[in-house]
Design an enzyme around this catalytic site. Structure first.
Site, PDB file in Angstrom:
ATOM      1  N   GLU A   1      -1.912   0.007  10.111  1.00  0.00           N
ATOM      2  CA  GLU A   1      -3.332   0.216   9.826  1.00  0.00           C
ATOM      3  C   GLU A   1      -4.271  -0.308  10.990  1.00  0.00           C
ATOM      4  O   GLU A   1      -5.049   0.472  11.771  1.00  0.00           O
ATOM      5  CB  GLU A   1      -3.602   0.024   8.746  1.00  0.00           C
ATOM      6  CG  GLU A   1      -4.901   0.357   8.276  1.00  0.00           C
ATOM      7  CD  GLU A   1      -5.304   0.136   6.768  1.00  0.00           C
ATOM      8  OE1 GLU A   1      -4.758  -0.889   6.327  1.00  0.00           O
ATOM      9  OE2 GLU A   1      -6.096   0.996   6.094  1.00  0.00           O
TER      10      GLU A   1
ATOM     11  N   HIS B   1       0.827  -1.303  -0.001  1.00  0.00           N
ATOM     12  CA  HIS B   1       0.094   0.069   0.035  1.00  0.00           C
ATOM     13  C   HIS B   1       0.748   1.354  -0.017  1.00  0.00           C
ATOM     14  O   HIS B   1       0.369   2.547  -0.435  1.00  0.00           O
ATOM     15  CB  HIS B   1      -0.891  -0.050   1.222  1.00  0.00           C
ATOM     16  CG  HIS B   1      -1.974   0.880   0.967  1.00  0.00           C
ATOM     17  ND1 HIS B   1      -2.045   2.285   0.975  1.00  0.00           N
ATOM     18  CD2 HIS B   1      -3.446   0.575   0.941  1.00  0.00           C
ATOM     19  CE1 HIS B   1      -3.102   2.671   0.685  1.00  0.00           C
ATOM     20  NE2 HIS B   1      -4.156   1.693   0.820  1.00  0.00           N
TER      21      HIS B   1
ATOM     22  N   ARG C   1      -8.170   7.015  10.911  1.00  0.00           N
ATOM     23  CA  ARG C   1      -9.615   7.446  10.617  1.00  0.00           C
ATOM     24  C   ARG C   1     -10.479   6.653  11.215  1.00  0.00           C
ATOM     25  O   ARG C   1     -10.038   5.693  11.822  1.00  0.00           O
ATOM     26  CB  ARG C   1      -9.841   6.978   8.789  1.00  0.00           C
ATOM     27  CG  ARG C   1      -8.737   7.619   8.012  1.00  0.00           C
ATOM     28  CD  ARG C   1      -8.531   6.375   7.015  1.00  0.00           C
ATOM     29  NE  ARG C   1      -7.715   5.204   6.986  1.00  0.00           N
ATOM     30  CZ  ARG C   1      -7.733   4.526   5.936  1.00  0.00           C
ATOM     31  NH1 ARG C   1      -8.096   4.709   4.831  1.00  0.00           N
ATOM     32  NH2 ARG C   1      -7.002   3.654   6.186  1.00  0.00           N
TER      33      ARG C   1
ATOM     34  N   ARG D   1       0.726   0.097   6.459  1.00  0.00           N
ATOM     35  CA  ARG D   1       0.140   0.722   5.235  1.00  0.00           C
ATOM     36  C   ARG D   1       0.744   1.820   4.663  1.00  0.00           C
ATOM     37  O   ARG D   1       1.042   1.804   3.160  1.00  0.00           O
ATOM     38  CB  ARG D   1      -1.220   1.381   5.695  1.00  0.00           C
ATOM     39  CG  ARG D   1      -2.098   2.369   4.832  1.00  0.00           C
ATOM     40  CD  ARG D   1      -3.273   3.050   5.513  1.00  0.00           C
ATOM     41  NE  ARG D   1      -3.453   4.014   4.670  1.00  0.00           N
ATOM     42  CZ  ARG D   1      -4.248   4.381   3.545  1.00  0.00           C
ATOM     43  NH1 ARG D   1      -5.021   3.282   3.313  1.00  0.00           N
ATOM     44  NH2 ARG D   1      -4.427   5.334   3.074  1.00  0.00           N
TER      45      ARG D   1
END
Ligand code: NAG
Ligand code: NAG
Ligand code: NAG
Ligand code: NAG
Ligand code: NAG
Ligand code: NAG
Ligand code: NAG
Ligand code: NAG
Ligand code: NAG
Ligand code: NAG
Ligand code: NAG
Ligand code: NAG
Length: 364
Positions: A216, A151, A271, A200
């Site tokens: 992550e 990623h 997030r 990530r």
């Protein structure tokens, strides 16, 4: 005496003088790149241009000289000429490697060292090495041992090694870089601190001695030392949570980590998977040798961040950073308090087009 006061006043005024800064912003699923203007005195943040593009851009990156904008563009990697601070024009693209396990480009970065090679990956098991002018493809390569979801990428500052964060396979890869061609050679692969951590994104401190990795699923930033001989990362069990105590780790997934312009701070975000919860911003102070000194705070972001909440420290001052959101579609500029004990959003612009906003890059 008078002269030196004048000199000091001139120095102060030149350092403090207000300036308008520019950013470009990509989107996940609409065909646009936005050019924004931020005034660091009035804190106005405005849309300078809505540039229609051939594709969407989950990740964008400016070249070392800011004359090229490179994009991870759905099924290709794209190259735009930067005309000026508010204008880019599409130049060329190259395809993903056709055997790859993914057909969606997810990340792209570029070397600051001649020949300024570009490195792109989809969220899959392959990567592509591209010359700065996109005239060809230098190399298609495959991540071996069954990796399925790389990623993020980060280069050593002198571009002699490249690191790759393998989200699905819980690994960090090290590649040697051929200084003449930019081609990669697999040097080694390291397991993440624990299974299910999901590395990530990553970033190398400008002194080349530390690598910071977003885990992550663990919602952490892990600090690795880069071994001076092998140039592979080494983990000494130093990691920091990006969530306040008692928050739900299963509903959060960490996003991005980057070093500030002057390497004074490390900015990191997480997030929320739920739109009724916020994400979080955390800022760390760094030691002179590049290691983390202190986690200064963890503060809620305005929204969940959607699939974004990507933080991008300003190129002109250590105290500002841009943060993007996809749950609504906006970009905010955040500023540290004078004592760096907290940060607040000082400017906000909605860009509600159904696909904005992926990541932001500062032009000036
Ligand atoms: C973009 O490319 C530069 C080199 O110009 C690199 O230093 C930087 O880390 C990259 N940033 C992102 C967000 O990919
Ligand atoms: C940037 O280029 C665009 C397109 O050519 C032009 O419309 C605009 O005026 C230019 N802006 C500046 C500040 O030169
Ligand atoms: C693409 O960029 C190159 C510089 O790398 C330039 O020479 C060429 O004219 C550009 N082509 C187009 C179609 O914009
Ligand atoms: C890389 O893969 C692309 C897409 O399959 C292909 O067009 C290109 O020729 C390949 N280039 C090299 C150098 O392997
Ligand atoms: C893609 O797969 C085919 C069939 O397995 C193989 O012949 C070819 O060399 C592969 N191409 C690349 C770039 O790995
Ligand atoms: C590149 O940087 C690394 C880490 O700082 C250093 O060990 C290496 O000697 C450098 N290589 C060159 C060619 O400058
Ligand atoms: C890190 O922690 C693990 C588990 O507690 C331990 O086995 C290992 O020795 C530690 N490594 C270092 C470098 O301290
Ligand atoms: C957010 O919504 C989810 C699913 O609808 C729910 O399970 C959760 O309790 C809510 N969280 C908060 C903080 O309200
Ligand atoms: C880096 O600096 C910090 C603070 O001075 C110190 O605690 C740490 O041991 C140093 N790291 C190395 C590897 O020397
Ligand atoms: C970098 O740090 C120095 C000294 O701490 C300061 O004078 C300078 O303004 C800083 N530069 C930026 C871009 O913040
Ligand atoms: C930081 O500021 C936010 C508001 O922007 C506030 O909710 C939070 O409590 C503050 N944190 C600390 C530690 O003061
Ligand atoms: C940018 O322009 C496109 C095409 O006209 C439009 O669909 C989109 O809503 C615009 N974006 C914003 C944020 O206004």
């Amino acid at each position: 005496m008078i002269l030196s006061r004048v000199a000091v006043a001139l120095l102060l005024s030149s350092f403090c003088s207000a300036a308008v800064h520019h950013l470009f912003v990509g989107t996940f699923s609409t065909h646009a790149i936005y050019a924004l203007e931020f005034d660091d005195e009035t804190y106005s943040l405005t849309l300078a241009a809505n540039i229609t593009t051939p594709s969407e851009h989950p990740w964008i990156n400016l070249s070392h000289d800011r004359k090229s904008l490179y994009t991870a563009s759905d099924s290709a990697y794209g190259y735009f000429n930067v005309v000026n601070s508010t204008s880019v024009t599409y130049n060329a693209s190259v395809p993903l490697e056709s055997n790859c396990s993914s057909t969606r480009a997810i990340f792209i970065t570029s070397s600051k060292v001649e020949p300024y090679t570009v490195y792109g990956i989809p969220f899959g098991d392959c990567g592509t090495v591209i010359p700065a002018d996109f005239s060809s493809i230098t190399q298609n390569y495959t991540f071996t041992s069954g990796s399925s979801g790389v990623h993020g990428l980060a280069l050593l500052p002198n571009s002699t090694y490249l690191y790759a964060a393998d989200d699905s396979d819980d690994k960090i890869w090290t590649f040697g870089v051929d200084i003449a061609t930019g081609e990669l050679t697999d040097i080694g692969v390291l397991d993440a601190p624990a299974e299910g951590n999901n590395p990530r994104h990553l970033t190398v401190h400008p002194n080349g001695e530390y690598l910071f990795v977003i885990l992550e699923e663990a919602n952490e930033v892990a600090q690795y030392s880069i071994d001076g001989q092998t140039h592979q990362p080494v983990y000494f069990n130093v990691s920091y949570s990006l969530l306040p105590p008692d928050s739900d780790s299963t509903t959060h997934w960490a996003d991005e980590v980057q070093v500030s312009a002057n390497a004074t701070y490390l900015w990191a975000t997480t997030r929320s998977r739920e739109t009724n919860e916020t994400g979080y911003l955390s800022v760390f102070s760094l030691n002179g040798n590049g290691s983390i000194a202190n986690q200064l705070f963890i503060t809620p972001t305005t929204t969940s961040g959607g699939t974004s909440n990507a933080v991008s420290p300003a190129s002109f001052a250590d105290e500002f950073a841009a943060i993007t959101d996809t749950s609504v579609g906006f970009v905010e500029i955040w500023q540290l308090l004078d004592d760096a004990s907290n940060a607040t959003a000082v400017a906000h612009i909605d860009l509600v087009d159904g696909g904005c906003c992926a990541n932001a890059v500062w032009y000036d």
